[in-house]
Scaffold this active site. Structure first.
Site, PDB file in Angstrom:
ATOM      1  N   SER A   1       0.825  -1.208   0.000  1.00 24.48           N
ATOM      2  CA  SER A   1       0.000   0.000   0.000  1.00 24.48           C
ATOM      3  C   SER A   1       0.856   1.253   0.000  1.00 24.48           C
ATOM      4  CB  SER A   1      -0.904   0.003   1.237  1.00 24.48           C
ATOM      5  OG  SER A   1      -1.539   1.254   1.409  1.00 24.48           O
ATOM      6  N   TYR A  34      -2.627   0.062  10.081  1.00 22.84           N
ATOM      7  CA  TYR A  34      -2.789  -0.534   8.755  1.00 22.84           C
ATOM      8  C   TYR A  34      -1.477  -0.445   7.972  1.00 22.84           C
ATOM      9  CZ  TYR A  34      -3.931  -0.800   3.793  1.00 22.84           C
ATOM     10  OH  TYR A  34      -3.923  -1.119   2.454  1.00 22.84           O
TER      11      TYR A  34
END
Length: 319
Positions: A127, A152
């Protein structure tokens, strides 16, 4: 290729499966169909995939020990590992789900790869969140990424490090893909463009967090998945590599709002709020490495991609 695709019922997984199947590859899809967002949407994606030849689906929890063992006899040649617990804000209240999916689940994929004699290459989703809070740009794969702004991001960075270690220890060719704000038809309901569209059609106000500060490298899903076959068939020469996959043309949050309003044909009432914990102000991909090695060339601008999503939304929900 015979591809084991994790997260097959997810947004990017669905589009990846469609492309690979259209090119004649076999796809073994797995997904846990969790309720992070509406399971009906995930099942609707699967219903489309189940109509296509060479697709096989298995519902399983990826973090369960040896959950993939049954696939050792399938002759898997490639893995596209897209399953993850996504979302920055959700991680503030549900941190364990991120460790379970993004760390334990990632480990099970690596363990499967370690013992899969037919495997040629493992590509996995990382990501843009790993870059943390930073000014300027574009962000390059060689940048320091030791300051994640959310759990995250930390779990996705941890996944990259785990992949690096397995590549070195067990000679498993691996490629990590840092996605930059992927959007488009069949998208995730927790993402801003989807929420804005949903609320505009419902006649409800939209909430904007620090709109003067936020900008994102919005990347249309077709541009992302178009390069997957080339990536899968091009294992890195040095065991493990990481690439940015983004549009490399960041847009402000207000430009996104304008695009959604235009596509919906309506103006939204706006509620302004400060920046939320875990959010970063900007993402901006340096895609020169992916251009060089895979011919990655995103073409879809926001004024084209958002109307494509809104057209799907109108049809899917009969708006």
């Amino acid at each position: 290729m015979k591809v084991l695709l994790t997260g097959a019922a997810g947004f990017i997984g669905y589009h990846a499966a469609k492309l690979l199947l259209a090119q004649g590859h076999q796809v073994i899809g797995v997904d846990n169909l969790n309720d992070y967002y509406d399971v009906a949407l995930k099942r609707a994606r699967l219903a489309q995939l189940n109509k296509l030849p060479n697709f096989e689906f298995h519902a399983l929890e990826l973090s369960d020990e040896n959950c993939l063992a049954a696939f050792q006899s399938y002759g898997i040649t490639h893995i596209l590992h897209l399953a993850a617990q996504a979302g920055v804000r959700y991680s503030l209240d549900n941190p364990r789900s991120y460790v379970k999916a993004n760390v334990a689940g990632h480990l099970e994929v690596l363990e499967f790869a370690r013992h899969c004699d037919t495997l040629e290459h493992l590509a996995y989703a990382s990501s843009s969140s790993v870059y943390g809070e930073r000014a300027g740009g574009p962000f390059a794969e060689t940048d320091d990424v030791r300051s994640p702004a959310s759990l995250y991001a930390a779990t996705k960075l941890g996944g990259e490090m785990m992949a690096e270690s397995y590549a070195r220890l067990y000679n498993i060719p691996q490629t990590g893909l840092r996605f930059f704000t992927v959007y488009g038809p069949w998208g995730r309901p927790d993402m801003a463009y989807y929420i804005f569209t949903q609320k505009i059609f419902a006649g409800e106000p939209i909430t904007l967090f620090a709109p003067d500060e936020m900008r994102r490298d919005f990347t249309f899903v077709d541009d992302i998945v178009s390069v997957f076959p080339k990536i899968l068939t091009t294992p890195p020469k040095k065991g493990h590599a990481i690439y940015n996959l983004g549009n490399s043309q960041p847009n402000t949050l207000m430009q996104l709002v304008d695009a959604v309003e235009s596509a919906c044909g309506r103006t939204a009432e706006k509620i302004m709020k400060p920046k939320q914990k875990g959010d970063v102000s900007s993402t901006f991909a340096d895609i020169s490495a992916a251009q060089r090695d895979f011919g990655f060339a995103p073409r879809t601008v926001l004024s084209e991609g958002v109307p494509a999503f809104v057209a799907w939304y109108r049809t899917h929900f009969n708006v």
